[in-house]
Design a protein around this motif. Sequence first.
Motif, PDB file in Angstrom:
ATOM      1  N   GLY A 175      23.189   4.996  29.218  1.00  0.00           N
ATOM      2  CA  GLY A 175      22.178   3.946  29.382  1.00  0.00           C
ATOM      3  C   GLY A 175      22.475   2.748  28.491  1.00  0.00           C
ATOM      4  O   GLY A 175      21.873   1.683  28.655  1.00  0.00           O
ATOM      5  N   TRP A 179      18.753   0.356  26.970  1.00  0.00           N
ATOM      6  CA  TRP A 179      18.003   1.195  27.913  1.00  0.00           C
ATOM      7  C   TRP A 179      16.485   1.148  27.685  1.00  0.00           C
ATOM      8  O   TRP A 179      15.713   1.057  28.654  1.00  0.00           O
ATOM      9  CB  TRP A 179      18.517   2.643  27.845  1.00  0.00           C
ATOM     10  CG  TRP A 179      17.831   3.556  28.798  1.00  0.00           C
ATOM     11  CD1 TRP A 179      16.909   4.510  28.487  1.00  0.00           C
ATOM     12  CD2 TRP A 179      17.976   3.578  30.221  1.00  0.00           C
ATOM     13  NE1 TRP A 179      16.484   5.145  29.623  1.00  0.00           N
ATOM     14  CE2 TRP A 179      17.115   4.596  30.706  1.00  0.00           C
ATOM     15  CE3 TRP A 179      18.750   2.854  31.133  1.00  0.00           C
ATOM     16  CZ2 TRP A 179      17.007   4.894  32.062  1.00  0.00           C
ATOM     17  CZ3 TRP A 179      18.637   3.156  32.484  1.00  0.00           C
ATOM     18  CH2 TRP A 179      17.776   4.163  32.928  1.00  0.00           C
ATOM     19  N   LEU A 213      24.966  -1.415  32.645  1.00  0.00           N
ATOM     20  CA  LEU A 213      25.271  -0.313  33.574  1.00  0.00           C
ATOM     21  C   LEU A 213      26.379  -0.666  34.570  1.00  0.00           C
ATOM     22  O   LEU A 213      26.676   0.101  35.488  1.00  0.00           O
ATOM     23  CB  LEU A 213      24.023   0.219  34.308  1.00  0.00           C
ATOM     24  CG  LEU A 213      23.525   1.582  33.775  1.00  0.00           C
ATOM     25  CD1 LEU A 213      22.987   1.478  32.363  1.00  0.00           C
ATOM     26  CD2 LEU A 213      22.464   2.171  34.686  1.00  0.00           C
ATOM     27  N   LYS A 216      29.011   1.907  34.602  1.00  0.00           N
ATOM     28  CA  LYS A 216      28.835   3.061  35.498  1.00  0.00           C
ATOM     29  C   LYS A 216      29.200   2.663  36.927  1.00  0.00           C
ATOM     30  O   LYS A 216      29.743   3.479  37.680  1.00  0.00           O
ATOM     31  CB  LYS A 216      27.401   3.574  35.402  1.00  0.00           C
ATOM     32  CG  LYS A 216      27.220   5.058  35.390  1.00  0.00           C
ATOM     33  CD  LYS A 216      28.181   5.882  34.568  1.00  0.00           C
ATOM     34  CE  LYS A 216      28.150   5.596  33.097  1.00  0.00           C
ATOM     35  NZ  LYS A 216      29.090   6.466  32.337  1.00  0.00           N
ATOM     36  N   VAL A 238      21.262   9.545  34.054  1.00  0.00           N
ATOM     37  CA  VAL A 238      21.171   9.003  32.691  1.00  0.00           C
ATOM     38  C   VAL A 238      20.921  10.155  31.722  1.00  0.00           C
ATOM     39  O   VAL A 238      20.031  10.987  31.923  1.00  0.00           O
ATOM     40  CB  VAL A 238      20.061   7.931  32.585  1.00  0.00           C
ATOM     41  CG1 VAL A 238      19.905   7.451  31.140  1.00  0.00           C
ATOM     42  CG2 VAL A 238      20.406   6.746  33.488  1.00  0.00           C
ATOM     43  N   ARG A 240      20.931  10.257  27.647  1.00  0.00           N
ATOM     44  CA  ARG A 240      21.032   9.355  26.498  1.00  0.00           C
ATOM     45  C   ARG A 240      21.928   9.887  25.392  1.00  0.00           C
ATOM     46  O   ARG A 240      22.496   9.115  24.630  1.00  0.00           O
ATOM     47  CB  ARG A 240      19.618   9.104  25.914  1.00  0.00           C
ATOM     48  CG  ARG A 240      18.712   8.315  26.821  1.00  0.00           C
ATOM     49  CD  ARG A 240      19.113   6.861  26.910  1.00  0.00           C
ATOM     50  NE  ARG A 240      18.785   6.095  25.714  1.00  0.00           N
ATOM     51  CZ  ARG A 240      19.438   5.009  25.318  1.00  0.00           C
ATOM     52  NH1 ARG A 240      20.474   4.562  26.004  1.00  0.00           N
ATOM     53  NH2 ARG A 240      19.074   4.359  24.239  1.00  0.00           N
ATOM     54  N   PRO A 298      18.788   6.626  36.964  1.00  0.00           N
ATOM     55  CA  PRO A 298      19.060   5.233  36.587  1.00  0.00           C
ATOM     56  C   PRO A 298      17.930   4.315  37.073  1.00  0.00           C
ATOM     57  O   PRO A 298      17.290   4.623  38.089  1.00  0.00           O
ATOM     58  CB  PRO A 298      20.354   4.894  37.329  1.00  0.00           C
ATOM     59  CG  PRO A 298      20.869   6.157  37.903  1.00  0.00           C
ATOM     60  CD  PRO A 298      19.782   7.166  37.918  1.00  0.00           C
TER      61      PRO A 298
END
Length: 386
Positions: A175, A179, A213, A216, A238, A240, A298
């Motif tokens: 994240g 985040w 992100l 990702k 996600v 963390r 997400p």
Amino acid sequence: MKTLVILGSTGSIGTNTLDIVNRFPEAFRVIGMTAGSNDELIEEQIRHFKPRVVALSNAAAAKRLRHRCGDVPVEILSGQEGLVQVASVSEAELVVSAIVGGAGLVPTLAAIRSGKHVALANKEPMVMAGQLMQSEARRLGVRIFPVDSEHSAIFQCLEGHRVEDVRRLILTASGGALWPLTKEQLHDVTPERALQHPNWKMGSKITIDSATLMNKGLEVVEARWLFDIPDPQIEVLVHRESIIHSLVEYEDRSMIAQLGLPDMRTPISYAMRYPERLPLNLPSLNLADIGLLSFCKPDHDRFPCLNLGYESLRIGGTMPAAMNAANEIAVDAFLNGGIRFTAIPDIIRSTMDAHHPVEVDTVESALEADRWAREKAESLVLSLAH
Ligand SMILES: NC(=O)c1ccc[n+]([C@@H]2O[C@H](COP(=O)([O-])OP(=O)(O)OC[C@H]3O[C@@H](n4cnc5c(N)ncnc54)[C@H](OP(=O)(O)O)[C@@H]3O)[C@@H](O)[C@H]2O)c1
């Protein structure tokens, strides 16, 4: 003894790679190294690791380096041509590809085309021309070992299993630094704040990519080509704590995960010595101490870049290359104070909307899309500059 070339030796992955070489001098010998412009650090590395050949992409820095290393028997090359020569040097068995960004595409492809196995950290070339890189690697019997912790995890979870039994690949995402922030708070984020990654110490570009992100999104495209799994079967979760590095679900609903403390030396060393596992003597993961691990979906509203990665794959052709180039320009502009954090996805989105993709049948088509998208994104940065 494995002979190595390290593309991007002065970066975060490059220095971690050299740390492994230092710990296992009987296992590796560095033949070649490259960097962009950091002549000071690479001079230290040359004196310590004694490579035969080095290249800097920046010609002025290469000139300074020749001056600094006048007393050392090392060949110093420059420019993209120099990087390509080092990537394809005849004595090397494995090339660690750790340049940041699309600048790594031509040297990494040169390494594959000269028959070297590749330990791939530099994900952007896979995004720009993954299918082409894989088909060249297959044609030449070259292996591409993933270094990215998520892809290394998936590689490990797939070992000993049949690809046709795979139901889903699940890439975990920390994240990034931002985040917990609301959409409004994201608007005013500074580069310093966005660079504070909770778990990993990495180069600045990938740290911002983690915060948006986009990292990702790039990794979904990378996984598509590395593992030859269609994108609808690639999901993101996600997590963390960055303890579970990724998971694979099989048809019988069994899930296999790979775990470890976040330290890039583990996946780097696995890619360097596969299938051997080096005794790295790092701290062990103690799950009782950690107690709880957390997971969630997400948030595409606050972090739209992940979906851009999926979209680029669905559209195909040069669209991932255009997306990647626009992201590089936008991240650079954000880091230099030119645009807001929340403008990064807008610039990528607008560049993708304006792009007319063509097939990536040669590396030139990916490079042309890259050039076009950089120009487009730069003009958008200028129009948005605050
Ligand atoms: N860091 C991580 O933990 C991590 C994890 C997974 C994947 N990756 C991926 O690995 C790659 C490297 O990341 P990093 O964090 O190590 O980056 P980094 O710390 O910024 O290092 C980048 C390296 O590339 C060189 N470089 C930069 N621009 C160049 C150019 N135009 N031509 C040639 N060389 C150039 C740099 O040289 P100078 O020092 O001279 O600028 C440096 O050696 C990225 O693709 C990233 O996504 C990184």
